[in-house]
Every structure is written in C-alpha cells, then in structure tokens.
Design an enzyme around this catalytic site. Structure first.
Site, mmCIF file in Angstrom:
data_model
loop_
_atom_site.group_PDB
_atom_site.id
_atom_site.type_symbol
_atom_site.label_atom_id
_atom_site.label_comp_id
_atom_site.label_asym_id
_atom_site.label_seq_id
_atom_site.Cartn_x
_atom_site.Cartn_y
_atom_site.Cartn_z
ATOM 1 N N GLY A 180 0.835 -1.206 0.000
ATOM 2 C CA GLY A 180 0.000 0.000 0.000
ATOM 3 C C GLY A 180 0.865 1.250 0.000
ATOM 4 O O GLY A 180 0.641 2.175 -0.777
ATOM 5 N N LYS A 181 1.879 1.269 0.869
ATOM 6 C CA LYS A 181 2.787 2.421 0.933
ATOM 7 C C LYS A 181 3.550 2.559 -0.383
ATOM 8 O O LYS A 181 3.743 3.651 -0.897
ATOM 9 C CB LYS A 181 3.803 2.225 2.059
ATOM 10 C CG LYS A 181 3.252 2.440 3.447
ATOM 11 C CD LYS A 181 4.392 2.370 4.446
ATOM 12 C CE LYS A 181 3.911 2.557 5.857
ATOM 13 N NZ LYS A 181 5.022 2.557 6.822
ATOM 14 N N ASP B 224 8.313 5.661 8.349
ATOM 15 C CA ASP B 224 7.638 5.185 9.547
ATOM 16 C C ASP B 224 6.467 6.115 9.827
ATOM 17 O O ASP B 224 6.603 7.331 9.730
ATOM 18 C CB ASP B 224 8.599 5.157 10.734
ATOM 19 C CG ASP B 224 8.050 4.228 11.811
ATOM 20 O OD1 ASP B 224 7.710 3.075 11.479
ATOM 21 O OD2 ASP B 224 7.913 4.668 12.963
ATOM 22 N N PHE C 235 -5.204 0.701 3.440
ATOM 23 C CA PHE C 235 -4.669 -0.327 4.340
ATOM 24 C C PHE C 235 -4.695 0.215 5.771
ATOM 25 O O PHE C 235 -5.028 1.381 5.996
ATOM 26 C CB PHE C 235 -3.240 -0.704 3.933
ATOM 27 C CG PHE C 235 -2.267 0.438 4.029
ATOM 28 C CD1 PHE C 235 -2.104 1.304 2.959
ATOM 29 C CD2 PHE C 235 -1.539 0.676 5.189
ATOM 30 C CE1 PHE C 235 -1.227 2.385 3.056
ATOM 31 C CE2 PHE C 235 -0.649 1.738 5.285
ATOM 32 C CZ PHE C 235 -0.502 2.602 4.208
ATOM 33 N N TYR D 213 -5.192 1.655 9.226
ATOM 34 C CA TYR D 213 -6.281 2.386 9.881
ATOM 35 C C TYR D 213 -7.120 3.220 8.905
ATOM 36 O O TYR D 213 -7.953 4.019 9.331
ATOM 37 C CB TYR D 213 -5.694 3.312 10.958
ATOM 38 C CG TYR D 213 -4.942 2.593 12.061
ATOM 39 C CD1 TYR D 213 -5.620 1.923 13.077
ATOM 40 C CD2 TYR D 213 -3.547 2.574 12.099
ATOM 41 C CE1 TYR D 213 -4.937 1.257 14.094
ATOM 42 C CE2 TYR D 213 -2.853 1.917 13.106
ATOM 43 C CZ TYR D 213 -3.546 1.263 14.095
ATOM 44 O OH TYR D 213 -2.877 0.609 15.093
ATOM 45 N N ASP D 214 -6.890 3.059 7.611
ATOM 46 C CA ASP D 214 -7.621 3.872 6.623
ATOM 47 C C ASP D 214 -9.148 3.852 6.803
ATOM 48 O O ASP D 214 -9.780 4.899 6.647
ATOM 49 C CB ASP D 214 -7.274 3.428 5.187
ATOM 50 C CG ASP D 214 -5.957 4.019 4.716
ATOM 51 O OD1 ASP D 214 -5.413 4.898 5.406
ATOM 52 O OD2 ASP D 214 -5.460 3.592 3.653
ATOM 53 N N HIS E 96 -0.626 12.297 5.416
ATOM 54 C CA HIS E 96 0.649 12.541 6.091
ATOM 55 C C HIS E 96 1.816 12.130 5.187
ATOM 56 O O HIS E 96 2.761 12.860 4.989
ATOM 57 C CB HIS E 96 0.666 11.739 7.391
ATOM 58 C CG HIS E 96 0.194 10.312 7.239
ATOM 59 N ND1 HIS E 96 -0.985 9.992 6.633
ATOM 60 C CD2 HIS E 96 0.768 9.131 7.557
ATOM 61 C CE1 HIS E 96 -1.129 8.677 6.611
ATOM 62 N NE2 HIS E 96 -0.078 8.132 7.166
HETATM 63 P P1 IMP Z 1 4.510 1.565 9.941
HETATM 64 O O1 IMP Z 1 4.951 2.894 9.482
HETATM 65 O O2 IMP Z 1 4.448 0.574 8.814
HETATM 66 O O3 IMP Z 1 5.245 1.078 11.148
HETATM 67 O O4 IMP Z 1 2.996 1.793 10.316
HETATM 68 C C1 IMP Z 1 2.478 1.708 11.596
HETATM 69 C C2 IMP Z 1 1.030 1.268 11.517
HETATM 70 O O5 IMP Z 1 0.235 2.346 11.078
HETATM 71 C C3 IMP Z 1 0.773 0.089 10.589
HETATM 72 O O6 IMP Z 1 -0.117 -0.799 11.199
HETATM 73 C C4 IMP Z 1 0.144 0.703 9.369
HETATM 74 O O7 IMP Z 1 -0.804 -0.154 8.789
HETATM 75 C C5 IMP Z 1 -0.517 1.948 9.949
HETATM 76 N N1 IMP Z 1 -0.452 3.013 8.963
HETATM 77 C C6 IMP Z 1 0.647 3.677 8.528
HETATM 78 N N2 IMP Z 1 0.310 4.546 7.570
HETATM 79 C C7 IMP Z 1 -1.012 4.415 7.388
HETATM 80 C C8 IMP Z 1 -1.950 5.043 6.513
HETATM 81 O O8 IMP Z 1 -1.647 5.879 5.659
HETATM 82 N N3 IMP Z 1 -3.219 4.644 6.644
HETATM 83 C C9 IMP Z 1 -3.613 3.709 7.537
HETATM 84 N N4 IMP Z 1 -2.807 3.091 8.350
HETATM 85 C C10 IMP Z 1 -1.496 3.449 8.285
#
Ligand code: IMP
Length: 185
Positions: free
Chosen positions: A12-13, A66, A142, A144-145, A170
C-alpha cells in the site's frame, strides 16, 4: 534514470509513493529487506535506527518510512506502537477504546528517511489532522484507513483512491517535501 529503493514490505505504501513520484525521472523499486523497528521512541528515531541497520547491508540510495496514528483522547496512543496495535486490536479495538468518547480528533504522522552512499540521512515529515469515524468505512487503502477521516472532507481514507488519499495524507505531505528536495538536487 535514477533508481531509489523503497525498503518496505507494505505494498500500500509502495503504490502511494509510485503514484506520487510518477512524473519525476526516477524509478522507485520496492525491496522487502526487513529491518528492526525500535519501539517506544519517536518516529524519526525509528527511521534513523532503520537507516543505520540497512546502510550496512545495502549500498544503493533508499528510502524508508515510519508512520503512526496519534489519537488525542487516548493521549496519543497508539502513536509509535501503531503497527503492533494494528496487528493486535486493529481498527475495531481503537473504535472500542473510543466508544464513550466525544473527542475524536487524531493526527497521522509520517517520517521518510532518505539515505545515499556515505551521507547522513535526510528526514522529511508530514502530518494529517482528522477525526476517527464511528465505524469502519470503505474498502481501499490499508491499516487504519477505514477509520480515519482527514479534515475538510467527510470520507475515510479507505473510501478514496490512492491519488485522492495522497493529496491529504501525512505520507503525501512528507513526500511533497522529499520531491522538493529531489527537484532542487
Ligand atoms: P509503519 O509505518 O508501517 O510502522 O505503520 C504503523 C502502523 O500504522 C501500521 O499498522 C500501518 O498499517 C498503519 N499506517 C501507517 N500509515 C497508514 C496510513 O496511511 N493509513 C492507515 N494506516 C497506516
């Protein structure tokens, strides 16, 4: 054409970054190398530790990112623990914690670290202010979207296309900073 590796296991990222950088003369390649994510420190420190770890093993220009969701009524929780919390209690758990709360404001924060050869890493930061929905909505995105609604609109991130999410998110804002840097280089 320059190649930048995005070290992440999160498709997703990766799609978000690909979409955002599509008009630049840069190829973004996803590489799922894995790296330790230190818990309990700031997002920037997590990214900094990640860069140090990867740099010793991977000699090409790369980015890592992150992110975290900081909910005001929960004193910023899950914040730097967002990943663990997502895989344990998930969106449903966050909704449960907010069940009796009127205050539903939250901030998504993102930090990109860019590392190139022997230079010090550079950090690019973005934030998106919004609210937590009353229930999960939408099929896209993905993490918390489905429960995050950025200010100014009424849709959750999961109800948007990647392109639309990028204009508010963000990560989109942090990427704008990164793009500025790439263009000035
Ligand atoms: P990390 O940056 O992958 O460690 O993300 C931390 C948590 O926040 C993960 O469970 C991701 O799924 C969630 N997360 C990060 N960015 C997003 C976003 O843009 N939308 C929804 N959830 C996010």
């Amino acid at each position: 054409m320059k190649t930048i590796y995005f070290i992440t296991g999160n498709k997703g990222k990766f799609f978000e970054v690909k979409e955002k950088l599509k008009n630049l003369d840069i190829t973004v390649v996803q590489k799922n190398l894995g790296y330790p994510e230190v818990q309990g420190v700031s997002l920037k420190e997590v990214a900094g530790y990640g860069v140090d770890h990867i740099k010793k093993r991977f000699p090409h220009p790369f980015i890592i990112e992150d992110a975290g969701l900081f909910v005001d009524a929960l004193e910023g929780f899950p914040g730097v623990y967002s990943k663990y919390v997502f895989f344990t209690i998930g969106c449903k758990g966050i909704l449960k914690l907010l069940e009796d709360k009127k205050r539903r404001t939250a901030i998504f924060k993102s930090v990109y670290a860019y590392s190139e050869s022997n230079k010090k890493p550079l950090f690019f930061i973005g934030e998106c202010i919004g609210t937590i929905a009353n229930k999960e909505r939408g099929e896209g995105g993905f993490g918390y979207d489905p429960i995050f609604i950025p200010n100014v609109v009424t849709k959750t991130f999961a109800e948007m296309s990647t392109e639309e999410k990028n204009t508010f998110s963000h990560r989109g804002k942090a990427l704008e900073e990164f793009i500025k840097f790439l263009k000035e280089k």
